[in-house]
Design a protein around this motif. Structure first.
Motif, PDB file in Angstrom:
ATOM      1  N   ARG A  28      15.015 -13.968  11.364  1.00 28.01           N
ATOM      2  CA  ARG A  28      13.788 -14.007  11.109  1.00 28.01           C
ATOM      3  C   ARG A  28      13.213 -12.939  10.101  1.00 28.01           C
ATOM      4  N   ILE A  29      12.293 -13.127   9.200  1.00 28.58           N
ATOM      5  CA  ILE A  29      11.772 -12.204   8.073  1.00 28.58           C
ATOM      6  C   ILE A  29      10.353 -12.409   8.245  1.00 28.58           C
ATOM      7  N   ASP A  30       9.761 -11.022   8.154  1.00 30.85           N
ATOM      8  CA  ASP A  30       8.356 -10.984   8.638  1.00 30.85           C
ATOM      9  C   ASP A  30       7.963 -10.464   6.946  1.00 30.85           C
ATOM     10  N   PHE A  31       6.908 -11.091   6.592  1.00 27.89           N
ATOM     11  CA  PHE A  31       6.046 -10.672   5.523  1.00 27.89           C
ATOM     12  C   PHE A  31       4.785 -10.090   5.760  1.00 27.89           C
ATOM     13  N   LEU A  32       4.553  -8.850   5.246  1.00 23.81           N
ATOM     14  CA  LEU A  32       3.276  -8.056   5.214  1.00 23.81           C
ATOM     15  C   LEU A  32       2.749  -7.727   4.176  1.00 23.81           C
ATOM     16  N   TYR A  33       1.302  -8.392   4.043  1.00 22.97           N
ATOM     17  CA  TYR A  33       0.521  -8.288   2.832  1.00 22.97           C
ATOM     18  C   TYR A  33      -0.939  -8.195   3.072  1.00 22.97           C
ATOM     19  N   PHE A  34      -1.619  -7.868   2.262  1.00 20.77           N
ATOM     20  CA  PHE A  34      -3.216  -7.873   2.391  1.00 20.77           C
ATOM     21  C   PHE A  34      -3.926  -8.812   1.743  1.00 20.77           C
ATOM     22  N   SER A  39      -1.664 -13.000  -5.585  1.00 15.50           N
ATOM     23  CA  SER A  39      -0.302 -13.177  -6.172  1.00 15.50           C
ATOM     24  C   SER A  39       0.711 -13.089  -5.026  1.00 15.50           C
ATOM     25  N   THR A  40       0.461 -12.055  -4.252  1.00 14.04           N
ATOM     26  CA  THR A  40       1.529 -11.802  -3.556  1.00 14.04           C
ATOM     27  C   THR A  40       1.543 -12.682  -2.276  1.00 14.04           C
ATOM     28  N   GLU A  41       0.138 -13.237  -1.952  1.00 11.29           N
ATOM     29  CA  GLU A  41       0.253 -14.292  -0.730  1.00 11.29           C
ATOM     30  C   GLU A  41       0.792 -15.516  -1.156  1.00 11.29           C
ATOM     31  N   VAL A  42       0.774 -15.919  -2.511  1.00 11.71           N
ATOM     32  CA  VAL A  42       1.324 -17.038  -3.079  1.00 11.71           C
ATOM     33  C   VAL A  42       2.925 -16.781  -3.039  1.00 11.71           C
ATOM     34  N   SER A  86      14.452  -9.852  11.837  1.00  6.84           N
ATOM     35  CA  SER A  86      15.855  -9.315  11.110  1.00  6.84           C
ATOM     36  C   SER A  86      15.604  -8.588  10.041  1.00  6.84           C
ATOM     37  N   GLY A  87      14.419  -8.901   9.432  1.00  5.21           N
ATOM     38  CA  GLY A  87      13.779  -8.233   8.143  1.00  5.21           C
ATOM     39  C   GLY A  87      12.635  -8.000   7.766  1.00  5.21           C
ATOM     40  N   ILE A  88      12.146  -7.091   7.395  1.00  2.93           N
ATOM     41  CA  ILE A  88      10.679  -6.637   6.938  1.00  2.93           C
ATOM     42  C   ILE A  88      10.358  -6.727   5.350  1.00  2.93           C
ATOM     43  N   MET A  89       9.492  -7.568   4.777  1.00  5.59           N
ATOM     44  CA  MET A  89       9.363  -7.424   3.604  1.00  5.59           C
ATOM     45  C   MET A  89       7.626  -6.904   3.184  1.00  5.59           C
ATOM     46  N   ILE A  90       7.434  -6.121   2.471  1.00  3.66           N
ATOM     47  CA  ILE A  90       6.304  -5.396   2.395  1.00  3.66           C
ATOM     48  C   ILE A  90       5.627  -5.533   1.121  1.00  3.66           C
ATOM     49  N   GLN A  91       4.322  -5.992   0.765  1.00  6.92           N
ATOM     50  CA  GLN A  91       3.719  -6.122  -0.385  1.00  6.92           C
ATOM     51  C   GLN A  91       3.763  -4.701  -1.283  1.00  6.92           C
ATOM     52  N   MET A  92       4.277  -4.815  -2.535  1.00  3.99           N
ATOM     53  CA  MET A  92       4.070  -3.879  -3.380  1.00  3.99           C
ATOM     54  C   MET A  92       3.247  -4.409  -4.766  1.00  3.99           C
TER      55      MET A  92
END
Length: 278
Positions: A28-34, A39-42, A86-92
């Motif tokens: 499972r991958i969790d995406f964190l964004y604002f 553009s990050t949301e897309v 399993s993994g965390i992906m963070i907005q940059m």
């Protein structure tokens, strides 16, 4: 040769899907964004769909832009401990009120899907490249696809960010290239680029690199993605001019960006198998 990333991405994802079919527990991958970064949301929404297409579970965390630094770090710490993640992906880049340094220090090395933690970046410096930032890994994969002999080649990387320029330079060093890192303050940039057998560009300026920066027969990796007023995408390299001089070149779109999500999924699978498949 046009280094189209779509075919490479397809092959990587097919192999990932086969691996996941053999696992009892799915990554499972969790995406964190604002919520102010469309553009990050897309990008994350598309990445979630691609994750699900290979058998992973995707979870989007769309946060108010005024989320405090403390609350954001608390969420990361929660996901660090969450057994299903399993993994965390963070907005940059992050909102200005959230410290990038603190985020890098907080994310667990066992869940760090884009290899941004200080420990994982340090491992790249020490020559370990099983886990590396997705964009840097994508650029390397396309360089290798070009067929150039990286060993002994002069490589110039324009850009010095922690998640693209610096790790890419170290990945090239591991392959025994002679590497120069250039940036906005570099003097005689054109002359430096003209000596490059491999030229990697990540500066965020549309079509900044023109044909007179490029050595005849060089491999050109355009990492930039610039959204124009008409909605079209342009790279940091003038493709029309560069393609007449380079031996191999990545297009924008359908170049490095096409491979990045596949590399993200590859990283998540690596983390899942190493730390979480229990």
């Amino acid at each position: 040769m046009i280094l189209d990333g779509r075919e490479l991405s397809k092959n990587i994802k097919e192999n990932i899907k086969k691996d996941i079919e053999m696992l009892q527990k799915k990554p499972r991958i969790d995406f964190l964004y604002f919520d102010d970064d469309k553009s990050t949301e897309v990008y994350f929404t598309r990445a979630k769909k691609q994750a699900e297409s290979v058998g992973m579970i995707g979870s989007l965390h769309n946060l108010p832009v005024n989320t405090s630094e403390e609350d954001f770090l608390t969420l990361i710490e929660y996901l660090n401990k969450e057994k299903e993640t399993s993994g965390i992906m963070i907005q940059m880049p992050l909102p200005k009120h959230i410290s990038k340094k603190k985020v890098y220090e907080t994310i667990s090395v066992e869940k760090d899907a884009d290899a941004i933690s200080h420990i994982n970046l340090g491992r790249i410096f020490m020559g370990e490249n099983d886990l590396a930032p997705c964009t840097a890994k994508s650029a390397m994969a396309l360089i290798e696809k070009s067929g150039i002999n990286i060993e002994g080649a002069n490589a110039v990387v324009i850009g010095r960010s922690e998640i693209v320029g610096k790790p890419l330079a170290h990945l090239l060093l591991q392959k025994s290239a002679t590497v120069t890192i250039a940036h906005s303050k570099t003097k005689n940039l054109k002359e430096i680029c003209k000596n490059a057998d491999i030229l990697c560009v990540s500066i965020g300026k549309s079509e900044f690199i023109t044909g007179d920066y490029i050595k005849e027969g060089a491999v050109v990796i355009d990492i930039g993605i610039n959204v124009m007023e008409d909605g079209s995408l342009k790279g940091d390299v003038n493709f029309e001019e560069a393609s007449k001089i380079a031996s191999s070149i990545t297009p924008v779109p359908n170049g490095v960006g096409s491979v990045t999500v596949a590399m993200l999924l590859s990283n998540v699978l690596y983390l899942h198998k190493k730390y979480n498949n229990k």
